[in-house]
Design a protein around this motif. Structure first.
Motif, PDB file in Angstrom:
ATOM      1  N   SER A  77       0.878  -1.170  -0.058  1.00 37.30           N
ATOM      2  CA  SER A  77       0.135   0.017  -0.013  1.00 37.30           C
ATOM      3  C   SER A  77       0.913   1.284  -0.049  1.00 37.30           C
ATOM      4  CB  SER A  77      -0.856  -0.082   1.162  1.00 37.30           C
ATOM      5  OG  SER A  77      -1.619  -1.269   1.178  1.00 37.30           O
ATOM      6  N   ASN A 137      -0.726   2.168   7.019  1.00 33.94           N
ATOM      7  CA  ASN A 137      -2.126   2.596   6.388  1.00 33.94           C
ATOM      8  C   ASN A 137      -2.147   3.808   5.871  1.00 33.94           C
ATOM      9  OD1 ASN A 137      -3.310  -0.051   6.608  1.00 33.94           O
ATOM     10  ND2 ASN A 137      -3.739   0.668   8.976  1.00 33.94           N
ATOM     11  N   LYS A 138      -2.708   4.150   4.742  1.00 32.22           N
ATOM     12  CA  LYS A 138      -2.646   5.273   4.098  1.00 32.22           C
ATOM     13  C   LYS A 138      -3.509   6.585   5.011  1.00 32.22           C
ATOM     14  CE  LYS A 138      -2.631   3.754  -0.611  1.00 32.22           C
ATOM     15  NZ  LYS A 138      -3.504   3.678  -2.007  1.00 32.22           N
ATOM     16  N   GLU A 139      -4.640   5.769   5.907  1.00 31.40           N
ATOM     17  CA  GLU A 139      -5.327   6.675   6.695  1.00 31.40           C
ATOM     18  C   GLU A 139      -4.594   6.777   8.162  1.00 31.40           C
ATOM     19  OE1 GLU A 139      -6.944   2.818   6.671  1.00 31.40           O
ATOM     20  OE2 GLU A 139      -6.308   3.941   5.140  1.00 31.40           O
ATOM     21  N   GLY A 140      -3.414   6.416   8.241  1.00 31.40           N
ATOM     22  CA  GLY A 140      -2.827   6.233   9.265  1.00 31.40           C
ATOM     23  C   GLY A 140      -2.890   5.115  10.284  1.00 31.40           C
ATOM     24  N   ARG A 172      -1.043  -1.846   9.733  1.00 32.43           N
ATOM     25  CA  ARG A 172      -1.619  -3.043   9.638  1.00 32.43           C
ATOM     26  C   ARG A 172      -0.843  -4.271   9.762  1.00 32.43           C
ATOM     27  NH1 ARG A 172      -2.670  -1.983   4.852  1.00 32.43           N
ATOM     28  NH2 ARG A 172      -1.362  -3.371   3.549  1.00 32.43           N
TER      29      ARG A 172
END
Length: 470
Positions: free
Chosen positions: A44, A99-102, A105
């Motif tokens: 990602s 993660n892109k949104e913070g 994972r």
């Protein structure tokens, strides 16, 4: 050849764009110079936030999981490839992905690092091919949890060693045996070898050299002493097995057991048998030694079964091994209680049943388990069958989700005891083999067993038996 295209960075994207495999390309400074589209999708990430950055900077540690993300072994593997010019396949490591949104994972990988050697013989690039094994690790988590419980119950410490890189991965119990604090000794085995007794170190080093030439699945076993900073000496025995990766790299896995108490008792026994009278006076010491030796022997049976289970692939066979291990573990618990108590002939059932229940279902489920037991002691020949019956009843729910377990052991008349178990769980009834084992154990102590008698649970079972011989 990759090295011939170093002047045209745009060629990297053209070469990697259509590749179906995830590839990351690093220079000798471990700076990322290119990544395949598949790699970007798997992690990602975009090329803009990877290319030109050091790999550990591009993939930082998850701050919420301190100590679980293995940046150290990853860097060791990469620098080993730079130093040797040979490929290196890592064992499973945890490396969480941002993660892109913070946030992060959770991910598990088995990275393969392959060098690209230039005309001058030096490594110009390293190609990383990370295999995502998160799904497999997640599926095996229940078995891994049972392994940790079994090792804890048997006082065993697990380890994994790679002689080629000196990477030494182990449970916290190993650090404790060697006198290190958590994380104090780092990722290499060298500090641990430094604490081995000089008279034993040569033998251990010779065994490690033999391991390097051993075929896959070779069993290894050696004993040695540890010199602690305090000056105390600790005796340990180690058993393991050789595993070879697809690239031929040797890796060893195994367990470590503290044998110090055994050695001290052997010295006490040697001093106590100088004459027959003294031997008779030491009968309690002898009985304690017998119980401890039985416990240790069964612990090694458990560890051997665990090593054997690593080679199994069929779920039915794996489950059969797990059930066999749990039954042996139930017997171990009785001998451990006898050894640790001042009385070598009887077992304090209240304390024993609480520990046995937690060993079976795991410490994380402790709040779901209640045990009520009268203050009573049972002789070994009755405590073992009762323990095996409890193991058969609880092992079913330990493999599945459950809401509550209630166990009681009470006097219901003079010399008459009742063991009652109630379970809230969708799958809580013993299988055919478990039912036969329960019936056999109940008959052995002249008891009566009834199941299905639940008042507040999905399943209930009652064993009525006499505390003494029939």
């Amino acid at each position: 050849m990759l090295s011939q295209m170093s002047k045209e960075a745009t060629n990297y994207a053209a070469i990697l764009a259509g590749m179906p495999q995830p590839y990351l390309i690093l220079d000798p400074r471990l700076t990322i110079v290119a990544a395949s589209d598949r790699y970007l999708a798997l992690t990602s990430r975009t090329r803009d936030n990877l290319v030109g950055r050091h790999i550990l900077e591009a993939f930082p540690a998850n701050p919420e999981e301190s100590g679980s993300v293995e940046q150290g072994p990853l860097e060791i593997s990469l620098r080993h490839v730079l130093a040797t010019g040979r490929p290196h396949e890592m064992s499973v490591i945890r490396y969480d992905i941002p993660n892109k949104e913070g946030g992060f994972r959770q991910k598990f990988w088995t990275p393969v690092h392959t060098p690209v050697v230039g005309a001058d013989g030096r490594v110009e690039y390293i190609i990383q091919n990370p295999v995502d094994v998160t799904e497999r690790v997640t599926k095996n988590r229940e078995a891994d949890a049972r392994l940790r419980v079994a090792l804890h119950a048997a006082d065993l410490a697990s380890w994994e060693y790679e002689p080629e890189t000196d990477i030494w991965r182990r449970s916290s119990a190993v650090d404790e045996m060697f006198g290190f604090g958590p994380g104090e000794a780092g990722h290499f085995a060298a500090p641990f070898f430094a604490r081995m007794h000089p008279d034993d170190l040569t033998h251990v080093e010779r065994e490690m050299r033999n391991v390097a030439a051993s075929p896959d699945q070779t069993t290894i076993h050696f004993d040695y002493r540890i010199l602690l900073p305090s000056g105390d000496v600790r005796h340990v025995t180690s058993r393991g097995e050789v595993l070879r990766t697809s690239t031929g790299t040797v890796r060893t896995v195994g367990v470590l057991m503290d044998m110090t108490a055994d050695r001290l008792r052997e010295a006490e026994l040697a001093a106590s048998v100088s004459n027959q009278k003294e031997l008779l006076e030491q009968k309690d010491l002898l009985l304690a030694e017998v119980n401890h030796r039985v416990k240790n022997t069964l612990q090694l049976v458990v560890s051997t079964l665990r090593l054997q289970a690593r080679r199994l692939h069929f779920p039915v066979t794996i489950d059969a091994f797990e059930e066999a291990i749990s039954r042996v573990r139930a017997i171990i618990s009785v001998h451990e209680r006898l050894y640790r108590s001042g009385n070598s002939l009887t077992v304090d059932m209240a304390g024993h049943l609480r520990k046995l229940c937690l060993d079976i279902v795991g410490e994380t489920s402790a709040e779901k388990v209640t045990v009520e037991a009268d203050a009573l002691e049972l002789p070994t020949e009755r405590a073992i069958p009762v323990s095996i019956i409890v193991n058969e009843l609880l092992s079913v729910v330990a493999r599945h989700a459950f809401d509550r377990i209630h166990l009681s052991l009470k006097h219901i008349a003079e010399d008459l005891l009742e063991l009652h178990v109630e379970i809230n769980g969708k799958q809580s009834r013993p299988d055919e083999l478990g039912t036969k084992i329960i019936a056999t154990m109940a008959a052995q102590i002249g008891g009566t067993f009834e199941d299905g008698s639940a008042t507040g649970g999905d399943y209930g079972a009652t064993l009525t038996f006499r505390a003494g011989e029939c």
